[in-house]
Design an enzyme around this catalytic site. Structure first.
Site, short mmCIF file in Angstrom:
data_model
loop_
_atom_site.label_atom_id
_atom_site.label_comp_id
_atom_site.label_asym_id
_atom_site.label_seq_id
_atom_site.Cartn_x
_atom_site.Cartn_y
_atom_site.Cartn_z
N HIS A 102 0.79 -1.33 0.06
CA HIS A 102 -0.01 0.22 0.06
C HIS A 102 0.88 1.42 -0.09
O HIS A 102 1.20 1.78 1.22
CB HIS A 102 -0.63 0.18 1.17
CG HIS A 102 -1.81 -1.24 1.27
ND1 HIS A 102 -1.24 -2.23 1.72
CD2 HIS A 102 -3.27 -1.45 1.25
CE1 HIS A 102 -2.49 -3.19 1.94
NE2 HIS A 102 -3.54 -2.60 1.62
N SER A 150 6.61 5.89 2.53
CA SER A 150 7.49 4.81 2.73
C SER A 150 8.17 4.50 1.24
O SER A 150 9.30 4.05 1.35
CB SER A 150 6.63 3.48 3.12
OG SER A 150 5.29 3.25 2.30
N GLU A 198 0.36 0.37 -5.55
CA GLU A 198 -0.97 1.53 -5.05
C GLU A 198 -2.25 1.32 -6.05
O GLU A 198 -1.92 1.60 -7.29
CB GLU A 198 -0.39 2.81 -5.16
CG GLU A 198 -1.42 4.01 -4.93
CD GLU A 198 -2.26 3.74 -3.71
OE1 GLU A 198 -1.52 3.35 -2.36
OE2 GLU A 198 -3.45 4.02 -3.59
N ASP A 225 0.79 -1.48 5.03
CA ASP A 225 0.27 -0.16 5.42
C ASP A 225 -1.12 0.30 4.85
O ASP A 225 -1.31 1.11 4.23
CB ASP A 225 1.43 0.82 5.16
CG ASP A 225 1.06 2.28 5.86
OD1 ASP A 225 0.12 2.23 6.65
OD2 ASP A 225 1.36 3.10 5.60
C1 LIG Z 1 -1.81 4.53 4.74
S1 LIG Z 1 -1.83 4.89 2.81
C2 LIG Z 1 0.00 4.37 2.36
C3 LIG Z 1 0.96 5.26 2.93
C4 LIG Z 1 2.25 4.66 2.44
N1 LIG Z 1 2.56 3.20 2.86
C5 LIG Z 1 3.48 5.41 3.31
O1 LIG Z 1 3.96 5.24 4.33
O2 LIG Z 1 3.89 6.58 2.67
C6 LIG Z 1 -2.61 3.41 2.14
C7 LIG Z 1 -2.92 3.38 0.70
O3 LIG Z 1 -3.58 2.32 0.51
C8 LIG Z 1 -4.02 2.35 -0.56
N2 LIG Z 1 -5.16 1.05 -0.72
C9 LIG Z 1 -6.15 0.82 -0.16
N3 LIG Z 1 -6.54 -0.30 -0.28
C10 LIG Z 1 -5.82 -0.90 -1.23
C11 LIG Z 1 -5.84 -2.22 -1.78
N4 LIG Z 1 -6.60 -3.25 -1.49
N5 LIG Z 1 -4.70 -2.44 -2.64
C12 LIG Z 1 -3.68 -1.42 -2.87
N6 LIG Z 1 -3.76 -0.22 -2.28
C13 LIG Z 1 -4.70 -0.17 -1.41
C14 LIG Z 1 -4.66 3.51 -0.49
O4 LIG Z 1 -5.02 4.25 -1.65
C15 LIG Z 1 -3.74 4.52 0.21
O5 LIG Z 1 -3.03 4.97 -0.69
#
Ligand SMILES: C[S@@+](CC[C@H](N)C(=O)[O-])C[C@H]1O[C@@H](n2cnc3c(N)ncnc32)[C@H](O)[C@@H]1O
Length: 278
Positions: free
Chosen positions: A42, A100, A118, A164
């Site tokens: 994520h 991240s 993403e 995440d």
């Molecule tokens: C908390 S943010 C990630 C932040 C990032 N890991 C960081 O530390 O900078 C969670 C992300 O997961 C994405 N997301 C949510 N559900 C998802 C899925 N099923 N598969 C892939 N990405 C997903 C969202 O669009 C969002 O951008």
């Protein structure tokens, strides 16, 4: 349809715990010459502008990285993380906050590999603009759980799986447990780091107990809650679950979390926790 955008939350207190842990784990993997794979299921947009309208709307970073920027840091792991923040901000102004993927791209070596995923189309575009020129990166726009299934074990047989989620869908919690059990069967030696929010203490503990009941070995939990537990009052804290942690992690985090808690304190002392769950 995903609606969560990390640009509203970048640099908040939860990001600090998450990203300090990430840097710690990557530094640990870098101690050996052997190449490894970093899988970020994520990824978000990769890099955030703290002067953007999104950041200004919530102002969450003012209780996180902005406080950190004012502190005189002592623990080496906190200083190490701060060095990386300074590296991407030229001059003295704190404007950019690395997510991240950006942190990992700063820390991985030329022989290592980043697999970034993403699903949200806008953030996926930002991520592509930021890192697609980097030959070590492969960027996907798929469902995180499908990517986990398809990508493990990595050919390097070493790696960090960084998970995440935004936990937008109620079943994300249950799906994550199943995905972890299945991922661990295929890649038992990998290091896994999973972020979780504390919103309802009761729900958090019930979920963690379910994970523990799967019998996943070498599972550790670190947590930082600047606010007291209050069900239904939004996020009061957050934690990281680590599978196969470095043997030094518990002792190092006991010290550094004390300092982090002090820096981010909201009036009364917050709570920190470092414990083995298996
Ligand atoms: C908390 S943010 C990630 C932040 C990032 N890991 C960081 O530390 O900078 C969670 C992300 O997961 C994405 N997301 C949510 N559900 C998802 C899925 N099923 N598969 C892939 N990405 C997903 C969202 O669009 C969002 O951008």
């Amino acid at each position: 349809m995903l609606s969560y955008r990390h640009s509203f939350h970048a640099g908040n207190f939860a990001d600090l715990l998450k990203h300090i842990t990430l840097v710690y784990l990557l530094d640990y993997l870098n101690k050996k010459d052997k190449p490894y794979c970093y899988l970020d299921t994520h990824s978000g947009a990769g890099l955030y502008d703290l002067t953007s309208s999104h950041a200004a709307k919530t102002n969450e970073f003012s209780e996180g990285i902005a406080r950190f920027a004012q502190a005189s840091l002592e623990q080496p792991q906190l200083l190490r993380y701060w060095q990386l923040i300074k590296k991407i901000n030229s001059g003295t102004q704190l404007r950019l906050y690395p997510g991240s993927p950006q942190l990992a791209s700063l820390l991985l070596r030329p022989t290592d590999r980043l697999l970034l995923n993403e699903l949200h189309s806008t953030d996926h575009k930002h991520l592509v603009a930021l890192l697609s020129q980097d030959k070590r990166c492969l960027i996907k726009q798929e469902d995180a759980f499908a990517v986990l299934k398809a990508s493990l074990p990595p050919k390097e047989k070493r790696g960090l799986v960084f998970i995440d989620p935004s936990y937008e869908k109620k079943d994300d919690y249950q799906k994550l447990i199943q995905a972890l059990v299945s991922a661990h069967k295929r890649f038992a030696t990998g290091v896994y780091a999973i972020w979780y929010p504390v919103i309802s203490r009761q729900d958090t503990e019930a979920w963690i107990q379910k994970l523990v009941a799967t019998g996943l070995p070498k599972l550790m939990r670190i947590e930082h809650c600047p606010y007291p537990d209050t069900s239904g009052q939004g996020m009061t804290g957050s934690g990281m679950l680590i599978i196969n942690p470095p043997y030094t992690l518990a002792e190092d985090f006991k010290k550094l979390l004390k300092e982090l808690e002090f820096i981010l304190r909201q009036g009364t002392p917050g709570k920190i926790r470092v414990e083995s769950l298996s």
